[in-house]
Write an enzyme that holds these catalytic residues in place. Structure first.
Site, PDB file in Angstrom:
ATOM      1  N   GLY A 276       5.932  -2.131   3.697  1.00 15.09           N
ATOM      2  CA  GLY A 276       5.618  -2.672   5.008  1.00 15.09           C
ATOM      3  C   GLY A 276       6.107  -4.104   5.185  1.00 15.09           C
ATOM      4  N   ASP A 277       5.430  -4.821   6.048  1.00 14.53           N
ATOM      5  CA  ASP A 277       5.767  -6.211   6.358  1.00 14.53           C
ATOM      6  C   ASP A 277       6.027  -7.080   5.135  1.00 14.53           C
ATOM      7  OD1 ASP A 277       5.682  -6.062   9.023  1.00 14.53           O
ATOM      8  OD2 ASP A 277       3.793  -7.150   9.292  1.00 14.53           O
TER       9      ASP A 277
ATOM     10  N   ARG B 168       1.146  -5.479  -6.078  1.00 21.83           N
ATOM     11  CA  ARG B 168       1.383  -6.742  -5.397  1.00 21.83           C
ATOM     12  C   ARG B 168       1.842  -7.733  -6.460  1.00 21.83           C
ATOM     13  NH1 ARG B 168      -0.387  -5.572  -0.546  1.00 21.83           N
ATOM     14  NH2 ARG B 168      -1.965  -3.950  -0.462  1.00 21.83           N
TER      15      ARG B 168
ATOM     16  N   LYS C  60     -23.014  16.569  26.985  1.00 21.95           N
ATOM     17  CA  LYS C  60     -22.475  16.651  25.635  1.00 21.95           C
ATOM     18  C   LYS C  60     -23.611  16.491  24.641  1.00 21.95           C
ATOM     19  CE  LYS C  60     -17.964  14.874  26.660  1.00 21.95           C
ATOM     20  NZ  LYS C  60     -16.917  13.921  26.328  1.00 21.95           N
TER      21      LYS C  60
ATOM     22  N   ARG D 213      -5.148  -1.513   9.568  1.00 27.09           N
ATOM     23  CA  ARG D 213      -5.040  -2.984   9.546  1.00 27.09           C
ATOM     24  C   ARG D 213      -5.301  -3.558  10.947  1.00 27.09           C
ATOM     25  NH1 ARG D 213      -0.425  -5.649   6.203  1.00 27.09           N
ATOM     26  NH2 ARG D 213       0.752  -4.914   7.991  1.00 27.09           N
TER      27      ARG D 213
ATOM     28  N   ARG E 118     -24.805   8.246  12.805  1.00 23.06           N
ATOM     29  CA  ARG E 118     -24.359   8.298  11.425  1.00 23.06           C
ATOM     30  C   ARG E 118     -23.006   7.593  11.328  1.00 23.06           C
ATOM     31  NH1 ARG E 118     -28.730   9.866  11.043  1.00 23.06           N
ATOM     32  NH2 ARG E 118     -29.624  11.523   9.777  1.00 23.06           N
TER      33      ARG E 118
ATOM     34  N   THR F 213       4.260   2.927   5.400  1.00 16.79           N
ATOM     35  CA  THR F 213       2.863   2.514   5.559  1.00 16.79           C
ATOM     36  C   THR F 213       2.215   3.491   6.526  1.00 16.79           C
ATOM     37  OG1 THR F 213       1.404   0.923   6.649  1.00 16.79           O
ATOM     38  CG2 THR F 213       3.704   0.804   7.234  1.00 16.79           C
TER      39      THR F 213
ATOM     40  N   ASP G 185       2.551  -0.014  11.951  1.00 20.13           N
ATOM     41  CA  ASP G 185       2.550  -1.341  12.581  1.00 20.13           C
ATOM     42  C   ASP G 185       3.847  -2.105  12.346  1.00 20.13           C
ATOM     43  OD1 ASP G 185       2.180  -1.643   9.886  1.00 20.13           O
ATOM     44  OD2 ASP G 185       0.537  -3.082  10.037  1.00 20.13           O
TER      45      ASP G 185
ATOM     46  N   GLY H 281       0.838  -1.202   0.000  1.00 19.63           N
ATOM     47  CA  GLY H 281       0.000   0.000   0.000  1.00 19.63           C
ATOM     48  C   GLY H 281       0.869   1.247   0.000  1.00 19.63           C
TER      49      GLY H 281
ATOM     50  N   ASP I 217       0.021   2.688   8.617  1.00 20.79           N
ATOM     51  CA  ASP I 217      -0.545   1.969   9.767  1.00 20.79           C
ATOM     52  C   ASP I 217       0.327   1.994  11.026  1.00 20.79           C
ATOM     53  OD1 ASP I 217      -2.667   1.272   8.077  1.00 20.79           O
ATOM     54  OD2 ASP I 217      -1.595  -0.498   7.350  1.00 20.79           O
TER      55      ASP I 217
ATOM     56  N   ALA J 261     -12.389  12.459  20.298  1.00 24.72           N
ATOM     57  CA  ALA J 261     -13.410  11.411  20.249  1.00 24.72           C
ATOM     58  C   ALA J 261     -13.883  11.055  21.652  1.00 24.72           C
ATOM     59  CB  ALA J 261     -12.861  10.169  19.558  1.00 24.72           C
TER      60      ALA J 261
END
Lengths: 328, 328, 328, 328
Positions: free
Chosen positions: B106-107, B76, B218, B176, B252, B130, B134, B15, B132, B191
């Protein structure tokens, strides 16, 4: 044994920076989380002297995590530099029942807090809020990451026009006596050369570098200059100097100015502000005082305010070399 | 004694992420700086198998430091998973005179590089690209910081409408199997609750938290949900579940999707990419192989590719607590 | 002879859109300029029924010109659809001394205002606030220009990853039954094909267009689809259909969702909001009622509310042709 | 009877503006759509003199719709002001088989095109590309809408710091002799006062306005000043003047400079560029020459180049009044 803290005052002082509001929000909500009261003090130490206070609950800080500036406003206070001024401020704190202070700002803010603590034995914790990243004891000050993004975003725009016209631009960025913004934003923006106070390249080297750049086929260039640069000429004089010595260059100057201090904070600055606010309040509750909360190796860490003020942050010299290689 | 490196190949795989172009630029210019050649390999390992190569000089990478995506494209390759595929790739490298590889991804990218090295004793260095975050061995992967800013920027927009209508939004973000984006962007975006794969809050806790939020006054809330979250329901099922149990809420859903992978990289990602590219090439020149270059405590550091693949990055549990306090 | 207006009520209703706050600010300040009072009515017609009012002076609307959403909040009101509900609302207005209304919103908002006027002979002016641009009598509704910029900005990001992976993306955008956002943002974002409710291309044409695009050497494509498109399939079914018929394509879907309604308004929307607010209030002061203020040929103009509701805005068919040529 | 057009040359000249690339793309693709060739001419008229040409097909303009600047580069050419220079340029066009020209730029660009047409009877169409919006015959020039957004975005940032410190900022914006940017961005950014060349408020009025603003309880203010303003003082002298007369004000100055010319074009500018490019090429194919394509009442319309150059665009005086009311 430390007095139990029941009411915390929070203020912002000195130049504002993105993330200050997120830090205020964090201080206020951490207080609420621990069931202690929180008082917002307006206009920094001047508002403390005037008793310009307001109670703040968790809902007072709704929807500010993403706002630039500071809802508590900021101001410089000459009166706070006098013992009389500080005495008034202390009386207002006592009257309002405030037990401890969180002060958000830079060197000057911490110096004020330290003197206040010394005189009245009043618990104080500092949160580093300035875009300049010139505070010892933290790898990042609040607002620095946002300012870097603002600067590269603007230089990207300038590059559009530089590259359309094959021009050389000198871009002056903030940073007071430190080159952190210039060095990082310069690399990020793909600057040809970066002039910072910590490293005197000399005017000869600048000319050489620009000549080499022309020879290597680059059609346009950006030179980023820290406002505190000590090359001996201001950015407009530098333009004249370069045009006199390299007549093939048509130099334009852009002084970015105060826009660098504003804008919605980056995610990094919002998260950092949230972490530092929690730590500042909880450190007070643990009886600590006279520390700055900062980031070291990605972890929140305390530094005595005295060191934070006196210590000198160094630029990462690896970055000078990276910048040099990147302008190949 | 290692063979002297004279020509380096560079590819991007897996990616894409913002900062990959800045890393390519850094690899290309570092090669030029050291007077060695650099070859761009298109479409990752698939392009290696097909010999889809292009010589790259320092001017080939002008004006890409600020561009999202990857000019070398990514793909890929199932063929590269076969010994025949890798053999073809090796032959193309030899024919082109390429001595060493820098692989950005990445990995999966690193696994491919490691197998290739094992089979052909071919020098390989990895750069973690990446969004992510990770990858073990680096505090930040390329693109992660940019993705965080993209996500908070979008959630800020969603909050405008959430808060105008007193609504609850569920926002699904990428990552991921990791909750880094959700956790950090969730805190950054203010959040109410953050659901990540590393921490199963349970559905009960979510309902409680939403009820508490309503009670605390809230009027609107954002819940950030990592795509890899293991709460047992996808984000649309979660909406139904919450609406069934808390009829006062009008939920939503927004699935942010691929926009998170694009965009102009943040200053942080550009600087990081520049640093990692320099280190990757110079490590190869020093005879090193099979390492990933990454960031550890703000310094560039090497991690054996094998560890980078097998190791598990942990989320910072301090942040879970910060998130909890911030939603007071 | 019309009663002299001394106090104006202002509300926002329906889906929020960027520029609503700028319009509220304009209404409030125009009232102050003419020395008449202004009352903010919260949560649209529902707040009118409940008497949820707040006096607003010129300083109440400081620093909101650049904020998305609406500080007056918005809500749908089923009660206002009943004569009883409207009677309660009228009583609250009388009690508060409100003489006239400015209602900011879309079709539904104007319909409510018109019925209210008919029943109580109460002066009403409408300001078109919706991102969908589906209101007759104005070339631009408030928020439309901002939404277009939001959409192209997001599709630019998606294009980074589409182009890195040679992929096809289907991007669904808002617009209710109108294709304005899809058509303009599609051209702006360089979409290969644009599907809008006003023009049924048919599925065959879509396949042909995608095949032609592949043949012409394009490596990646974006198809923009209006949410109200009537091609007979939703965006996910469309993906399945295309992948079944054109196996060479790997389709990704992105539904942009509510983020399109938020964000800081564009300069255009802020200026438009300012102009419309002035005109709405001054028209009331001149004794006019039951009009929508809008933009026609760059000038502010009035349209009877009845026409604004019943009229149908057409898409500019020249743009369909431009889109077609641009995807060459 | 006009010669059939088979090959169109396109160039950009004068100051660059966002949307120029989108216009180039549109010209190139419209040519391809009509099966005629298109030649890109680099560096404006200077490149025409030097024969700096490149064939452009529809794929040459992939992924530029969203890029600021101009891929064809721009330059000023003193040589083109001489008959010899223009003769050389004409010879190069003939040699390359170019039948007609589309020139993208401002007044100077159109003047050059008109002279060239007069001397060689060479078909020329103009597209207005400048951020200043100072071209007669079009309500919007390419780049103007983008520049407005850039300016309000920057002033929003400045306002964060202005409002945190209760300061007055003077912000100088571009626009040459026209006040369009200042007037619209000033309203959009909520400026207290706007100084434009078309309307001499006088220094007294500025002081009065600032005093009134202070009295009305505003804590911070922005004054937007057009670079062409004729108040008799430059922005720094103005600062000194105001501080001398209103010592309660602490004035900061920000000169926005060249960043206003760069950046990714707004959706509006991209769509406008696409429309104008289509019309320019198709008008040439219909045998027309010496027109500028522009926007009038939201429709694409032709204006004789001579009028476009000589005509004077007026500011919309309604906006002066709106600005006045908004600063209540």
């Amino acid at each position: 044994m430390p007095k139990t803290i029941k009411k915390v005052g929070v203020l912002t002082s000195g130049g504002d920076s993105p993330g200050m509001n997120a830090a205020i929000r964090s201080v206020v909500r951490t207080c609420a989380y621990h069931n202690i009261e929180c008082i917002g003090i307006y206009r920094g130490y001047q508002g403390m002297i005037e008793g310009d206070f307001k109670e703040m609950g968790p809902r007072s800080v709704n929807n500010i995590v993403n706002k630039g500036g500071t809802i508590l406003k900021s101001a410089r206070s000459t009166e706070f530099r006098t013992p009389e001024g500080r005495k008034k401020a202390h009386e207002h704190l006592l009257k309002a029942g405030i037990d401890a202070l969180v002060v958000i700002g830079g060197d000057g803010t911490f110096t004020g807090g330290l003197i206040f603590n010394t005189e009245f034995n009043f618990p104080v914790m500092g949160i580093p809020g300035t875009i300049d990243n010139d505070i010892f004891g933290t790898s990042h000050t609040l607002g620095y990451d946002t300012a870097l993004n603002t600067v590269v975003d603007v230089i990207d725009k300038i590059r559009d026009t530089a590259s359309s016209h094959n021009r050389l631009f000198f871009v002056e960025v903030m940073g007071r006596d430190a080159g952190h913004i210039a060095l990082n934003a310069g690399i990020g923006a793909g600057a040809e050369e970066i002039l910072i106070p910590e490293e005197d390249l000399g005017l000869e080297r600048l000319l050489e570098s620009l000549q080499k750049s022309k020879a290597s086929g680059k059609s346009s260039s950006i030179v980023v200059i820290a406002e505190g640069d000590k090359i001996g000429k201001n950015v407009f004089e530098l333009k004249d100097y370069v045009e006199a010595n390299l007549p093939e260059y048509d130099v334009r100057v852009s002084v970015l100015g105060h826009m660098q201090r504003g804008g919605s904070p980056s995610c990094f600055d919002r998260v950092l502000a949230s972490r530092l606010g929690v730590k500042a309040v909880e450190s007070l509750l643990e009886g600590k005082s006279n520390y700055m909360v900062g980031l070291q190796s990605d972890k929140v860490a305390l530094t005595p305010l005295e060191q934070a003020i006196k210590g000198k942050t160094e630029i990462d010299r690896e970055l000078l070399r990276v910048s040099d290689i990147m302008s190949t």
